[in-house]
Motif scaffolding. Structure first.
Motif, PDB file in Angstrom:
ATOM      1  N   GLN A 115      32.293 -35.033  54.666  1.00  0.00           N
ATOM      2  CA  GLN A 115      31.551 -33.919  54.087  1.00  0.00           C
ATOM      3  C   GLN A 115      32.018 -32.541  54.551  1.00  0.00           C
ATOM      4  N   TYR A 116      32.753 -32.482  55.675  1.00  0.00           N
ATOM      5  CA  TYR A 116      33.203 -31.195  56.206  1.00  0.00           C
ATOM      6  C   TYR A 116      34.693 -31.248  56.536  1.00  0.00           C
ATOM      7  N   PRO A 117      35.530 -31.526  55.541  1.00  0.00           N
ATOM      8  CA  PRO A 117      36.966 -31.624  55.828  1.00  0.00           C
ATOM      9  C   PRO A 117      37.531 -30.271  56.255  1.00  0.00           C
ATOM     10  N   GLY A 118      38.548 -30.326  57.116  1.00  0.00           N
ATOM     11  CA  GLY A 118      39.189 -29.099  57.564  1.00  0.00           C
ATOM     12  C   GLY A 118      38.228 -28.215  58.331  1.00  0.00           C
ATOM     13  N   ASP A 119      38.151 -26.953  57.949  1.00  0.00           N
ATOM     14  CA  ASP A 119      37.264 -26.007  58.630  1.00  0.00           C
ATOM     15  C   ASP A 119      36.015 -25.700  57.814  1.00  0.00           C
ATOM     16  N   ASN A 120      35.639 -26.595  56.891  1.00  0.00           N
ATOM     17  CA  ASN A 120      34.403 -26.409  56.128  1.00  0.00           C
ATOM     18  C   ASN A 120      33.188 -26.525  57.040  1.00  0.00           C
ATOM     19  N   THR A 121      32.212 -25.674  56.854  1.00  0.00           N
ATOM     20  CA  THR A 121      30.999 -25.719  57.672  1.00  0.00           C
ATOM     21  C   THR A 121      29.738 -25.972  56.848  1.00  0.00           C
ATOM     22  N   LEU A 122      29.879 -26.106  55.521  1.00  0.00           N
ATOM     23  CA  LEU A 122      28.751 -26.431  54.655  1.00  0.00           C
ATOM     24  C   LEU A 122      29.117 -27.605  53.756  1.00  0.00           C
ATOM     25  N   SER A 123      28.231 -28.576  53.648  1.00  0.00           N
ATOM     26  CA  SER A 123      28.440 -29.673  52.713  1.00  0.00           C
ATOM     27  C   SER A 123      28.066 -29.203  51.299  1.00  0.00           C
ATOM     28  N   GLY A 160      24.440 -27.313  56.842  1.00  0.00           N
ATOM     29  CA  GLY A 160      25.380 -26.797  57.824  1.00  0.00           C
ATOM     30  C   GLY A 160      25.885 -27.883  58.761  1.00  0.00           C
ATOM     31  N   ARG A 161      27.138 -27.786  59.096  1.00  0.00           N
ATOM     32  CA  ARG A 161      27.771 -28.757  59.985  1.00  0.00           C
ATOM     33  C   ARG A 161      27.119 -28.780  61.359  1.00  0.00           C
ATOM     34  N   GLY A 162      26.550 -27.645  61.770  1.00  0.00           N
ATOM     35  CA  GLY A 162      25.949 -27.553  63.098  1.00  0.00           C
ATOM     36  C   GLY A 162      24.728 -28.416  63.310  1.00  0.00           C
ATOM     37  N   TRP A 163      24.103 -28.914  62.222  1.00  0.00           N
ATOM     38  CA  TRP A 163      22.981 -29.829  62.398  1.00  0.00           C
ATOM     39  C   TRP A 163      23.431 -31.173  62.969  1.00  0.00           C
ATOM     40  N   TYR A 164      24.717 -31.494  62.815  1.00  0.00           N
ATOM     41  CA  TYR A 164      25.209 -32.808  63.230  1.00  0.00           C
ATOM     42  C   TYR A 164      26.342 -32.740  64.255  1.00  0.00           C
ATOM     43  N   GLU A 165      26.768 -31.543  64.628  1.00  0.00           N
ATOM     44  CA  GLU A 165      27.884 -31.420  65.576  1.00  0.00           C
ATOM     45  C   GLU A 165      27.752 -30.103  66.341  1.00  0.00           C
ATOM     46  N   LEU A 177      32.622 -20.194  64.315  1.00  0.00           N
ATOM     47  CA  LEU A 177      31.311 -20.268  63.669  1.00  0.00           C
ATOM     48  C   LEU A 177      30.631 -21.599  63.951  1.00  0.00           C
ATOM     49  N   HIS A 178      29.346 -21.530  64.248  1.00  0.00           N
ATOM     50  CA  HIS A 178      28.477 -22.717  64.338  1.00  0.00           C
ATOM     51  C   HIS A 178      27.407 -22.551  63.274  1.00  0.00           C
ATOM     52  N   ASN A 179      27.480 -23.361  62.226  1.00  0.00           N
ATOM     53  CA  ASN A 179      26.663 -23.158  61.031  1.00  0.00           C
ATOM     54  C   ASN A 179      25.512 -24.147  60.987  1.00  0.00           C
ATOM     55  N   ARG A 180      24.288 -23.627  61.030  1.00  0.00           N
ATOM     56  CA  ARG A 180      23.086 -24.449  60.884  1.00  0.00           C
ATOM     57  C   ARG A 180      22.261 -23.959  59.688  1.00  0.00           C
ATOM     58  N   SER A 181      22.980 -23.588  58.632  1.00  0.00           N
ATOM     59  CA  SER A 181      22.300 -23.188  57.400  1.00  0.00           C
ATOM     60  C   SER A 181      21.739 -24.421  56.700  1.00  0.00           C
ATOM     61  N   ALA A 360      20.357 -33.229  64.552  1.00  0.00           N
ATOM     62  CA  ALA A 360      19.558 -34.043  63.642  1.00  0.00           C
ATOM     63  C   ALA A 360      19.971 -35.505  63.742  1.00  0.00           C
ATOM     64  N   ASP A 361      18.993 -36.401  63.797  1.00  0.00           N
ATOM     65  CA  ASP A 361      19.287 -37.832  63.851  1.00  0.00           C
ATOM     66  C   ASP A 361      18.888 -38.538  62.560  1.00  0.00           C
ATOM     67  N   GLU A 362      18.692 -37.749  61.496  1.00  0.00           N
ATOM     68  CA  GLU A 362      18.461 -38.323  60.174  1.00  0.00           C
ATOM     69  C   GLU A 362      19.272 -37.546  59.140  1.00  0.00           C
ATOM     70  N   SER A 363      19.602 -38.217  58.078  1.00  0.00           N
ATOM     71  CA  SER A 363      20.393 -37.607  57.019  1.00  0.00           C
ATOM     72  C   SER A 363      19.497 -36.757  56.127  1.00  0.00           C
ATOM     73  N   PHE A 364      19.958 -35.552  55.798  1.00  0.00           N
ATOM     74  CA  PHE A 364      19.209 -34.745  54.840  1.00  0.00           C
ATOM     75  C   PHE A 364      19.504 -35.268  53.443  1.00  0.00           C
ATOM     76  N   THR A 365      18.454 -35.637  52.714  1.00  0.00           N
ATOM     77  CA  THR A 365      18.614 -36.250  51.392  1.00  0.00           C
ATOM     78  C   THR A 365      18.116 -35.366  50.254  1.00  0.00           C
ATOM     79  N   GLY A 366      17.453 -34.266  50.571  1.00  0.00           N
ATOM     80  CA  GLY A 366      16.889 -33.431  49.519  1.00  0.00           C
ATOM     81  C   GLY A 366      15.638 -33.998  48.892  1.00  0.00           C
ATOM     82  N   ALA A 367      15.022 -34.987  49.528  1.00  0.00           N
ATOM     83  CA  ALA A 367      13.773 -35.541  49.009  1.00  0.00           C
ATOM     84  C   ALA A 367      12.683 -34.475  49.019  1.00  0.00           C
ATOM     85  N   ARG A 368      11.763 -34.576  48.084  1.00  0.00           N
ATOM     86  CA  ARG A 368      10.673 -33.612  48.010  1.00  0.00           C
ATOM     87  C   ARG A 368       9.834 -33.674  49.274  1.00  0.00           C
TER      88      ARG A 368
END
Length: 505
Positions: A115-123, A160-165, A177-181, A360-368
């Motif tokens: 989900q974050y190949p290279g220097d990507n910080t947002l999925s 943001g990648r920072g939620w998991y790394e 950059l440490h991204n927790r958007s 974060a120890d759970e995956s964000f799924t976008g559930a309501r």
């Protein structure tokens, strides 16, 4: 009518740019494109000019129940039972007891790589499900008419990648950059569309070959279900030459329906668990907004060899041709006026000593209901509590997008390519270029086999397979979408579509 349609065409072509408009077994199997291929009543929502294309015998057809769903998830599973549960997590109301799929260390490694190949910080992820309840098309030699009823829901999210790394990402153009958007856009729309298409003789005859230029228009009335547009930009930057960190954040939030009800209850002092459980439901009759829209398109058909269908009209289906298409979908707006709430915090920069340690120890799924809960569980701050609030009606644009395509048809073989781009970031589209390439082969005339691939920007996103049974008076078709982004190197099922019976007379 012709002058009006031609004016709309010129307006579309004057826009500065050229997103999956429909979700059917045909276009999913072909990689998600279809601006040249979809010719039944679903063309209302993709390219209404195609209503004039004669690809089957008969001048009347109707659809009963065509639908499908797909997810582009942070995590996917090759085990079908696990993946079905994963899909359910994406489309159901968030359950704090059952939670979302867990994330352990091995999952983090796979997720970061996928989900974050290279220097990507947002999925860039989404889940979507569509249902065409009814579609009717009637065509004669001069023009075509159609009506279609559709329900569609999409949930797009960027994490943001920072939620998991707990690392900083560096590139040549910016500070580490440490991204927790966390961005989540959700929208449900219920539409009734009226299609009209006809040949445009002013442009027909551009080549020495037999050709036909058609233009189509499909105005529609739209009802809005639940809506949320939540954008928390939240990242940390290392300051040059020091050990200090800059924390930069802003927050914008608009919601209506169950999202607005839950947020308002939470801000009045309820716990998130109580606010969510008392607000979210699966009631599709919950209408929170009204709107109107327009889909418009053009198709240029050049017949090849001894194919005379460009001039023979309804006498026989097209067998050998080259099609070029362009369309613009979802021109229009929505106005929300039920349980609405808007919140905003202007961009703010502070100096901090360190980044948050909790991952974060759970995956964000976008559930309501997950958005606010995810922030409360894994963040050291809550942007909902500090933002300015208002409870006024608000309006949004429909998910406008542009589509272009080409298809070569030679007897039992079809080769097609499509490109699409959203004009705005919304629940259904992003401004990234989506391209699709698909092939249809008929080893037997009534048994088409389809396959395709879809690219997001320049990266492979999905590959797809499907087939159909087509008789003189009815069709049945299915398709599946597969992704290589899984916990193993094996592909995982990311989506399915089913075309219940489609009838032709």
């Amino acid at each position: 009518m012709r002058q009006f349609l031609f004016t709309l065409l010129l307006f579309c072509l004057s826009l500065p740019v050229m997103a999956q408009a429909v979700l059917t077994p045909r276009n999913m199997a072909l990689g998600g494109g279809g601006s040249t291929y979809i010719t039944d009543a679903n063309a209302n929502f993709y390219n209404p000019a195609n209503l004039m294309i004669q690809d089957r015998e008969g001048d009347f057809s109707f659809i009963l129940g065509t639908g499908g769903l797909f997810i582009d998830a942070l995590q996917n599973y090759t085990d079908l039972e696990d993946q079905l549960e994963n899909i359910q997590h994406h489309i159901d109301v968030y359950d704090m007891d059952k939670s979302a799929p867990g994330v352990v260390d091995t999952d983090r490694i796979a997720m970061i790589n996928d989900q974050y190949p290279g220097d990507n910080t947002l999925s860039d992820n989404r889940a979507r499900y569509d249902l065409t309840l009814l579609g009717i098309k009637w065509k004669n030699n001069e023009r075509a008419y159609s009506i279609a009823l559709r329900s569609r829901t999409s949930s797009s999210f960027r994490v943001g990648r920072g939620w998991y790394e707990n690392t900083f990402i560096s590139n040549d153009n910016a500070r580490p950059l440490h991204n927790r958007s966390l961005i989540h856009r959700y929208q449900s729309l219920y539409e009734i569309s009226f299609g009209y298409a006809e040949s445009f003789q002013f442009l027909t005859g551009l080549t020495p070959r037999l050709d036909n230029f058609t233009i189509g228009i499909a105005p529609k009335f739209v009802l809005g279900g639940d809506y949320q547009n939540a954008e928390w930009k939240n990242h940390y930057e290392q300051q040059e030459g020091t050990d200090s960190l800059s924390h930069i954040q802003s927050f914008n939030y608009d919601a209506s329906g169950d999202f607005g009800s839950s947020t308002s209850s939470y801000l009045r002092g309820m716990t998130l668990e109580v606010a969510n459980s008392g607000s979210f439901s699966n009631n599709m009759a919950n209408i929170n907004g009204l709107g109107a829209g327009l889909d418009i398109g053009v198709t240029y058909l050049i017949t090849l060899g001894d194919d005379l269908t460009a001039v023979q009209g309804n006498e026989s289906p097209t067998k050998r041709s080259l099609r070029l298409s362009f369309s613009m979908t979802d021109i229009g707006f929505m106005s929300y006026a039920s349980k609405e709430i808007s919140m905003t915090s202007e961009e703010d920069t502070n100096t901090v000593a360190s980044i948050p340690e909790l991952q974060a120890d759970e995956s964000f799924t976008g559930a309501r209901g997950q958005y606010s809960t995810f922030i409360q569980k894994f963040s050291n701050q809550d942007p909902f509590l500090s933002a300015e609030r208002s409870y006024q009606n608000f309006s949004t644009l429909l998910p406008m997008a542009l589509h272009g395509g080409m298809m070569l048809e030679v007897n039992r073989f079809k080769l097609m390519g499509d490109v699409s781009v959203g004009l705005t970031n919304n629940a259904f589209n992003s401004t990234k270029l989506i391209s699709a390439l698909g092939v249809e082969l008929r080893p037997i005339s009534f048994f088409p086999l389809r396959g395709g691939v879809q690219f997001k920007a320049d990266e492979l996103d999905f590959f797809c397979l499907g087939f159909a049974l087509e008789t003189r008076h009815w069709d049945f078709s299915v398709a599946a979408q597969l992704t290589q982004s899984s916990s193993t190197d094996q592909p995982a099922v990311a989506g399915v579509t089913l075309g219940a019976f489609q009838f032709h007379f």
